[in-house]
Scaffold this active site. Structure first.
Site, mmCIF file in Angstrom:
data_model
loop_
_atom_site.group_PDB
_atom_site.id
_atom_site.type_symbol
_atom_site.label_atom_id
_atom_site.label_comp_id
_atom_site.label_asym_id
_atom_site.label_seq_id
_atom_site.Cartn_x
_atom_site.Cartn_y
_atom_site.Cartn_z
ATOM 1 N N LYS A 183 0.865 -1.272 0.021
ATOM 2 C CA LYS A 183 -0.099 -0.048 0.071
ATOM 3 C C LYS A 183 0.825 1.355 -0.001
ATOM 4 O O LYS A 183 1.508 1.493 0.790
ATOM 5 C CB LYS A 183 -1.102 0.118 1.292
ATOM 6 C CG LYS A 183 -2.081 1.066 1.048
ATOM 7 C CD LYS A 183 -2.268 1.785 2.563
ATOM 8 C CE LYS A 183 -1.540 2.927 2.933
ATOM 9 N NZ LYS A 183 -1.288 4.001 1.981
ATOM 10 N N GLU A 256 10.337 1.401 10.352
ATOM 11 C CA GLU A 256 11.241 2.289 10.135
ATOM 12 C C GLU A 256 10.786 3.683 10.401
ATOM 13 O O GLU A 256 9.814 3.956 9.310
ATOM 14 C CB GLU A 256 11.884 2.250 8.641
ATOM 15 C CG GLU A 256 12.621 0.693 8.228
ATOM 16 C CD GLU A 256 13.785 0.585 8.966
ATOM 17 O OE1 GLU A 256 14.480 1.509 9.720
ATOM 18 O OE2 GLU A 256 14.360 -0.451 8.988
ATOM 19 N N CYS A 290 14.650 10.344 6.175
ATOM 20 C CA CYS A 290 14.119 9.892 7.720
ATOM 21 C C CYS A 290 15.931 10.269 8.140
ATOM 22 O O CYS A 290 16.040 10.483 9.313
ATOM 23 C CB CYS A 290 13.987 8.292 7.661
ATOM 24 S SG CYS A 290 14.948 7.571 6.593
ATOM 25 N N GLU A 388 11.212 16.630 14.481
ATOM 26 C CA GLU A 388 11.802 16.344 13.134
ATOM 27 C C GLU A 388 10.878 17.282 12.265
ATOM 28 O O GLU A 388 9.880 17.272 11.990
ATOM 29 C CB GLU A 388 11.241 14.960 12.802
ATOM 30 C CG GLU A 388 11.748 14.378 11.410
ATOM 31 C CD GLU A 388 11.107 12.984 10.905
ATOM 32 O OE1 GLU A 388 9.997 12.688 11.295
ATOM 33 O OE2 GLU A 388 12.015 12.378 10.419
#
Ligand code: NAD
Length: 484
Positions: A183, A256, A290, A388
């Site tokens: 997906k 992750e 990331c 972040e």
């Protein structure tokens, strides 16, 4: 829902319409959703909105296909994967162009390398079987450790590296004998739909299906009893939902997640020579990595000169449409992220932090463009240091004492990556050993490899991808004890 005869596909596979790939067939869906080019802010394609029923169909097909696929010899699956890599290679240019169009990243410096690396990764992983280990052998006793496939793996992917991050899951899952349903992110579904479509011409039906649609398909996958594992890449917040939902059927889960990576530039660093690496480590892909550098700690002794040189370098890089070959930095990928990054800028201004480059968005410009912004020495508890940002803003933070820089780096709920820079490699390595992160680079950044485990500590993830450790997470260890 209608099935599409493969011979009636559009002449150029990479123009619409786009189809779901389910059970070896290309399927349209009754509803579709808009896909926006972030460089223009305009809708340029429609993606099929897979229904719950279609996702169910994909899972059933994957479960059926698992029997024959897992029973193949390793070499047979390897041949399939190599054939898939060959087929992807034929479509490499179009895949890269589609990636730039839907994601925004510069074509030659980011999108093409992403596609190339993905293809190379498939071949390299296909060449690495997991051998049976003999744990003990005596005259009358033998103990073997096998790694058996899990079943159907559900892959859920984000929008920053949609091709690479998905194929990082496909290759190790399939070579180990699993089947997979992907997906993709609703922001970047098209390149995944296309490589799913290409897979149908090479792989047995049901081995790899792609179902695009809204976020609601995610929980259906993560809670489904016929999914043995979820391999998820995305934000920490969504990762928590995935973990909760997977608990119901004790699924294997690899997460992750987000990061707040620090780069520590030590007092002895040749800071001028490393500015390009630090800049691209932070701003490459418009800061949407990331493992991007999200906090840059520099020693007070050269802080002023460092900021000046960093800003000078940044000013030479052009922001714009990724199809323009002179552009080095593309837009932020979507409106939601644009608004989020903007909220960081608002916070920086509201709290009187010092912006030495950028900071002001040209709202009259179409697309989601945010200029590279450098914040000079914000306080440690500022939002731009603690959270972040996932966008083109870099805080350059001054430290006096290396111990303090280590402490501040580790004082975070995240623990994904980090980097340490200094002339005395031994001293830099000693600092690197003390960082609480899944990966740490010394005098280099973002070197990745199929044999190097990639994953986060703390709230940056669970499990790992790549390396023997990552590959084995697509299998169940099975100990066989034999009295001879
Ligand atoms: P996101 O968490 O919003 O979405 C990721 C995926 O999860 C999408 O496909 C989305 O549709 C799906 N999803 C949404 N709600 C769900 C639910 N309840 N259950 C299951 N799936 C659901 O993340 P994003 O904004 O697409 O990506 C950016 C984030 O990803 C950043 O935090 C970044 O650091 C992280 N990321 C991590 C890595 C890594 O390897 N550690 C790599 C890339 C990105």
């Amino acid at each position: 829902m209608s099935s599409v005869n493969k011979s009636t596909q559009p002449a150029t596979l990479f123009d619409g319409p786009y189809y779901l790939s389910i059970a070896g067939k290309l399927l349209a869906s009754k509803d579709s959703f808009d896909v926006v080019n972030p460089a223009t802010g305009k809708v340029f394609a429609k993606a099929p909105s897979g229904t719950a029923g279609q996702l169910e169909e994909a899972i059933t097909a994957a479960k059926t296909a698992f029997k024959a696929w897992s029973a193949l010899k390793y070499e047979e699956r390897q041949q399939y994967l190599n054939a898939y890599a060959d087929e992807l290679e034929k479509h490499r240019d179009q895949l890269a162009r589609l990636l730039t169009e839907e994601q925004g990243k510069p074509l030659t410096t980011m999108a093409e390398p992403e596609v190339d690396q993905s293809i190379s990764w498939i071949r390299q992983i296909a060449a690495r079987p997991i051998p049976v280990e003999i744990l003990e052998e005596t005259d009358d006793h033998l103990v073997e450790l096998h790694h058996t496939p899990l079943g159907v793996v559900g892959a859920i992917t984000p929008w920053n590296f949609p091709v690479l991050l998905a194929l990082w899951k496909v290759a190790p899952a399939l070579i180990a004998g699993n089947t997979m349903v992907i997906k993709p992110s609703p922001f970047t579904p098209l390149s995944t739909l296309r490589f799913g479509q290409i897979a149908q011409s090479v792989l047995p039906a049901g081995v790899l299906s792609v179902v695009s649609g809204g976020n609601e398909l995610g929980p259906q996958l993560t809670g489904h009893p016929d999914i043995a594992k979820i391999s998820f890449t995305g934000s920490t917040e969504t990762g928590k939902h995935v973990l909760r939902s997977a608990a119901g059927t004790i699924k294997r889960v690899t997460l992750e997640l987000g990061g707040n990576d620090a780069a520590i530039v030590l007092p002895d660093a040749d800071y001028r020579s490393i500015i390009p690496q630090l800049f691209w480590g932070a701003i490459g892909n418009s800061g949407q990595w990331c493992v991007g550098i999200k906090r840059l700690y520099v020693h007070r002794s050269f802080h002023r000169e460092f900021v000046e040189a960093f800003v000078d370098y940044a000013k030479q890089q052009k922001l714009g449409d990724g199809f323009d070959p002179t552009v080095a930095i593309g837009p932020v990928q979507n409106k939601m992220q644009f608004d989020k990054v903007k909220s960081f800028l608002d916070d920086i201004k509201a709290n009187g932090q010092k912006i030495v480059l950028g900071g002001d968005i040209d709202e009259s410009r179409p697309g989601y463009f945010i200029p590279v912004t450098v914040v000079d020495n914000p306080s440690e508890n500022a939002r731009i240091v603690q959270e972040e940002q996932f966008g083109p803003i870099v805080p350059i933070i001054v430290y006096d004492d290396v111990e303090d820089a280590i402490e501040r780096t580790n004082n975070s709920p995240f623990g994904l990556g980090g980097s340490v820079w200094g002339r005395d490699t031994k001293a830099a390595v000693a600092v690197a050993y003390r960082l609480e992160t899944g990966m740490v680079w010394v005098n280099e950044i973002h070197t990745l490899g199929v044999d190097f485990p990639f994953g986060g500590h703390k709230q940056s993830g669970l499990g790992t991808e790549h390396g023997n450790e990552g590959r084995q997470l697509f299998t169940n260890p099975k100990t066989v004890l034999i009295r001879k």
